[in-house]
Write a protein that holds these residues in place. Sequence first.
Motif, mmCIF file in Angstrom:
data_model
loop_
_atom_site.group_PDB
_atom_site.id
_atom_site.type_symbol
_atom_site.label_atom_id
_atom_site.label_comp_id
_atom_site.label_asym_id
_atom_site.label_seq_id
_atom_site.Cartn_x
_atom_site.Cartn_y
_atom_site.Cartn_z
ATOM 1 N N MET A 1 0.877 -1.183 0.203
ATOM 2 C CA MET A 1 -0.003 -0.049 -0.070
ATOM 3 C C MET A 1 0.928 1.149 -0.074
ATOM 4 O O MET A 1 1.734 1.158 0.531
ATOM 5 C CB MET A 1 -0.957 -0.164 1.207
ATOM 6 N N GLU A 2 0.566 2.276 -0.743
ATOM 7 C CA GLU A 2 1.368 3.401 -0.757
ATOM 8 C C GLU A 2 0.437 4.610 -0.629
ATOM 9 O O GLU A 2 -0.723 4.610 -1.092
ATOM 10 C CB GLU A 2 2.055 3.420 -2.054
ATOM 11 N N VAL A 3 0.879 5.535 0.335
ATOM 12 C CA VAL A 3 0.328 6.609 0.571
ATOM 13 C C VAL A 3 0.937 7.790 0.213
ATOM 14 O O VAL A 3 2.089 7.807 0.829
ATOM 15 C CB VAL A 3 -0.507 6.619 1.903
ATOM 16 N N SER A 4 0.792 9.073 -0.410
ATOM 17 C CA SER A 4 1.383 9.853 -0.507
ATOM 18 C C SER A 4 0.766 11.274 0.013
ATOM 19 O O SER A 4 -0.395 11.227 0.236
ATOM 20 C CB SER A 4 1.743 10.235 -2.080
ATOM 21 N N GLY A 5 1.662 12.223 0.041
ATOM 22 C CA GLY A 5 1.176 13.446 0.651
ATOM 23 C C GLY A 5 2.229 14.527 0.301
ATOM 24 O O GLY A 5 3.196 14.451 -0.228
ATOM 25 N N TYR A 6 1.941 15.524 1.095
ATOM 26 C CA TYR A 6 2.778 16.811 1.037
ATOM 27 C C TYR A 6 3.284 17.487 2.509
ATOM 28 O O TYR A 6 2.259 17.438 3.199
ATOM 29 C CB TYR A 6 2.212 18.011 0.331
ATOM 30 N N VAL A 7 4.582 17.543 2.600
ATOM 31 C CA VAL A 7 5.072 18.075 3.861
ATOM 32 C C VAL A 7 5.682 19.581 3.837
ATOM 33 O O VAL A 7 6.513 19.635 2.898
ATOM 34 C CB VAL A 7 5.868 16.844 4.807
ATOM 35 N N THR A 8 5.566 20.298 4.836
ATOM 36 C CA THR A 8 6.238 21.523 4.836
ATOM 37 C C THR A 8 6.365 21.828 6.311
ATOM 38 O O THR A 8 5.663 21.452 7.432
ATOM 39 C CB THR A 8 5.209 22.662 4.164
ATOM 40 N N GLY A 9 7.584 22.496 6.513
ATOM 41 C CA GLY A 9 7.884 22.776 7.954
ATOM 42 C C GLY A 9 9.111 23.757 8.228
ATOM 43 O O GLY A 9 9.726 23.845 7.043
ATOM 44 N N LYS A 10 9.359 24.226 9.460
ATOM 45 C CA LYS A 10 10.506 25.238 9.643
ATOM 46 C C LYS A 10 11.001 25.012 11.022
ATOM 47 O O LYS A 10 9.923 24.913 12.041
ATOM 48 C CB LYS A 10 10.220 26.737 9.149
ATOM 49 N N SER A 11 11.958 24.828 11.266
ATOM 50 C CA SER A 11 12.676 24.420 12.494
ATOM 51 C C SER A 11 14.002 25.767 12.689
ATOM 52 O O SER A 11 14.486 25.749 12.071
ATOM 53 C CB SER A 11 13.294 23.257 12.704
ATOM 54 N N VAL A 12 13.737 26.420 13.975
ATOM 55 C CA VAL A 12 14.537 27.265 14.341
ATOM 56 C C VAL A 12 15.273 26.699 15.761
ATOM 57 O O VAL A 12 14.314 26.791 16.682
ATOM 58 C CB VAL A 12 14.039 28.852 14.400
ATOM 59 N N THR A 13 16.530 26.544 15.895
ATOM 60 C CA THR A 13 16.990 26.311 17.155
ATOM 61 C C THR A 13 18.001 27.492 17.723
ATOM 62 O O THR A 13 19.077 27.630 16.671
ATOM 63 C CB THR A 13 17.795 25.065 16.689
ATOM 64 N N ASP A 14 17.932 27.926 18.635
ATOM 65 C CA ASP A 14 18.960 28.846 19.151
ATOM 66 C C ASP A 14 19.627 28.582 20.327
ATOM 67 O O ASP A 14 18.989 28.061 21.315
ATOM 68 C CB ASP A 14 18.018 30.278 19.503
ATOM 69 N N VAL A 15 20.948 28.397 20.473
ATOM 70 C CA VAL A 15 21.663 28.011 21.669
ATOM 71 C C VAL A 15 22.443 29.338 22.128
ATOM 72 O O VAL A 15 23.133 30.093 21.101
ATOM 73 C CB VAL A 15 22.283 26.674 21.282
ATOM 74 N N LEU A 16 22.802 29.076 23.622
ATOM 75 C CA LEU A 16 23.864 30.035 23.929
ATOM 76 C C LEU A 16 25.006 29.415 24.537
ATOM 77 O O LEU A 16 25.027 28.153 24.814
ATOM 78 C CB LEU A 16 22.871 30.630 25.403
ATOM 79 N N GLY A 17 26.023 30.231 24.512
ATOM 80 C CA GLY A 17 27.254 29.611 24.824
ATOM 81 C C GLY A 17 28.465 29.976 23.866
ATOM 82 O O GLY A 17 28.103 30.402 23.013
ATOM 83 N N ILE A 18 29.742 29.308 24.052
ATOM 84 C CA ILE A 18 30.718 29.409 23.149
ATOM 85 C C ILE A 18 31.063 28.001 22.726
ATOM 86 O O ILE A 18 31.391 27.333 23.833
ATOM 87 C CB ILE A 18 31.958 30.012 23.800
ATOM 88 N N TYR A 19 31.054 27.792 21.583
ATOM 89 C CA TYR A 19 31.562 26.408 20.909
ATOM 90 C C TYR A 19 32.596 26.233 20.072
ATOM 91 O O TYR A 19 32.822 27.106 19.021
ATOM 92 C CB TYR A 19 30.280 25.809 20.073
ATOM 93 N N GLU A 20 33.531 25.362 20.178
ATOM 94 C CA GLU A 20 34.560 25.201 19.480
ATOM 95 C C GLU A 20 34.443 24.151 18.549
ATOM 96 O O GLU A 20 34.009 23.046 18.922
ATOM 97 C CB GLU A 20 35.820 24.779 20.439
ATOM 98 N N VAL A 21 34.389 24.387 17.190
ATOM 99 C CA VAL A 21 34.205 23.118 16.239
ATOM 100 C C VAL A 21 35.727 23.053 15.367
ATOM 101 O O VAL A 21 36.127 24.021 14.832
ATOM 102 C CB VAL A 21 32.989 23.815 15.403
ATOM 103 N N SER A 22 36.141 21.784 15.295
ATOM 104 C CA SER A 22 37.118 21.664 14.574
ATOM 105 C C SER A 22 36.913 20.676 13.430
ATOM 106 O O SER A 22 36.397 19.643 13.533
ATOM 107 C CB SER A 22 38.374 21.193 15.594
#
Length: 80
Positions: A1-22
């Motif tokens: 069985m196959e069901v189809s549809g349409y999806v839409t959305g938005k995600s916003v993530t805000d974080v506090l602090g100091i982050y080291e990315v290497s």
Amino acid sequence: MEVSGYVTGKSVTDVLGIYEVSADPFASESYEDPFSITKKVNGVTGNVGAKLKLGFFRLNADYTLGEFNTLTFGVNFGFR
């Protein structure tokens, strides 16, 4: 069985602090407040699934095709 549809959305993530990315052992970057990540999703989705009865046990699987593909597997039991 196959069901189809349409999806839409938005995600916003805000974080506090100091982050080291290497990216490697010799280079790194520092990110400080406010650090924000935004992701928008929209598109067509489709599902394919199956169920198998084995005596008291049932196995089910479902695969969703879309922006984020998902595989779901389950085991349950019943008397009917």
